[in-house]
Enzyme design. Structure first.
Site, PDB file in Angstrom:
ATOM      1  N   ASP A   1      42.183  45.024  39.571  1.00  0.00           N
ATOM      2  CA  ASP A   1      41.823  46.372  40.010  1.00  0.00           C
ATOM      3  C   ASP A   1      42.007  46.528  41.514  1.00  0.00           C
ATOM      4  OD1 ASP A   1      41.100  46.395  37.392  1.00  0.00           O
ATOM      5  OD2 ASP A   1      39.063  47.124  37.708  1.00  0.00           O
TER       6      ASP A   1
ATOM      7  N   ASP B   1      43.745  39.282  41.849  1.00  0.00           N
ATOM      8  CA  ASP B   1      42.807  40.231  41.279  1.00  0.00           C
ATOM      9  C   ASP B   1      43.641  41.338  40.621  1.00  0.00           C
ATOM     10  OD1 ASP B   1      40.419  41.783  40.887  1.00  0.00           O
ATOM     11  OD2 ASP B   1      40.939  42.918  42.682  1.00  0.00           O
TER      12      ASP B   1
END
Length: 404
Positions: free
Chosen positions: A191, A189
């Protein structure tokens, strides 16, 4: 099993243990001493901790008439170099390890004696035996690896991971085997994982609606809101922003400590590395170029006439989309799904984490920590390397070689 292997269990053997202050030449000296008695080496193990050595050699016993002389000679040699010796008689090799072999990595910051005792006790209670312990790193966290046999990986993982947080440690349990060093695909991922920021909040700060967007983002990451609906609602607040804000946001993005080290090391090992994000390609494409990533996929902010329209275009990268992309990247890389590693922090990462061979919840929300294979709760992304059996010394040696 051959007749030779079967009969070896009845062969007299000696376990020769040498311990004391480490210095060059001890191993050579011991085997020079033993060579005079024409013994065969069955097994060797050596450990050095804070300059203190323990060297164990399992050898076939000499003829009975010579065994006493061997013992006296070894003890005399050990005393001459200010070491201690212990010799134990027995039969055959070490007992076979039990079925089911796993590697248990424990990360502590610090790693306390209490936590170590609790982990060891849980391994024993699950029916496992600790065959070997090895330190992977001493900073920025203490990381140790337990080789465990006698219990299958899944029940051992369940026994150890459940209460790890209460002990102040992170625990990962993976099956032992050749796959540990095989080529892998690592997908992250972006963020609050690869970077410290939430990209949409950086955009929102320029639009004057940061607090409103942050509130919706937090609820979505906790799994309280449908991600796609929350994405459209947040992006709508960006309508009218000048496209020049994209460059400003890119300059504001802060990599997570250890991110560069993680990616650089994985690439040196020949791994494929990619990112999937519920954020935007306007940032992930830049990260792909800067960090040398193999894959990057995210949502696309629509820009018309130099302005953000408040909409996204194309296929939405949501919870299901991330897992789908992990599978696609794995297929394109020629890496089995069982050889993939996924890293994320939010509820929309859960499908990806569960689909991967190893899912790592990185400083994640409670719902994610509970569902992932393992959790890392220290702010250093490169600690994931230890879960793959890569030591801090190996990382530093590779960096030094690159500089040369």
């Amino acid at each position: 099993m051959s007749a030779e292997q079967t009969s070896f269990s009845d062969v007299p053997t000696l376990l020769v243990k040498i311990f004391g202050k480490d210095r060059p030449g001890i191993t050579a000296g011991l085997f020079d001493t033993l060579a005079a008695y024409s013994v065969d080496v069955v097994d060797i193990e050596q450990v050095v901790t804070r300059g203190r050595m323990v060297l164990c050699a399992l050898v076939t016993a000499p003829p009975r008439a010579l065994e006493g002389d061997l013992r006296a000679t070894v003890h005399s040699w050990a005393e001459s170099i200010k070491m201690q010796a212990e010799i134990i008689s027995g039969l055959g090799d070490n007992r076979p390890r039990g079925l089911g072999r796993s590697l248990v990595t424990v990360l502590g910051h610090p790693l306390t004696a209490e936590a170590t005792a609790a982990i060891a006790a849980k391994i024993a209670k699950a029916g496992g035996n600790i065959d070997r312990i090895f330190r992977l790193a001493k900073y920025p966290v203490t990381a140790v690896e337990f080789a465990v046999s006698g219990v299958e990986t899944e029940p051992l993982r369940t026994a150890l991971v459940t209460d790890a947080g209460k002990l102040g440690v992170d625990v990962a349990v993976v099956a032992a085997g050749l796959h540990r060093r095989a080529q892998r695909l690592v997908v992250m991922d972006v963020d609050s994982t690869l970077i410290q920021d939430e990209v949409i909040e950086l955009f929102a700060a320029h639009a004057g609606c940061e607090d409103e967007v942050a509130e919706v983002t937090a609820a979505a990451m906790r799994g309280e809101l449908d991600f796609e609906q929350s994405l459209h609602a947040r992006v709508a607040l960006l309508e009218g922003l000048d496209a020049s804000v994209v460059d400003k946001v890119r300059s504001e993005v802060r990599l997570t400590p250890g991110a560069r080290t993680l990616i650089r090391t994985l690439k040196r090992l020949g791994f494929q590395v990619g990112v999937v994000s519920g954020g935007f390609t306007q940032v992930t494409d830049d990260l792909k170029d800067r960090l040398g990533l193999d894959f990057a996929q995210a949502n696309v902010l629509e820009i018309v006439d130099g302005k953000l329209t408040g909409r996204v275009t194309g296929e939405i990268v949501d919870r299901a989309g991330k897992a789908r992309l992990l599978r696609r990247f794995a297929a394109e890389s020629g890496v089995p799904l069982s050889q993939t590693v996924a890293i994320g922090d939010g509820a929309n990462d859960l499908d990806m984490l569960n689909a991967a061979g190893l899912g790592v919840a990185f400083n994640a929300k409670p719902v994610v920590r509970e569902a992932a294979h393992t959790a890392v709760n220290v702010p250093f992304l490169d600690t994931v390397l230890y879960l793959l059996g890569i030591t801090r010394e190996e990382v530093e040696a590779a960096d030094a070689h690159e500089e040369d």
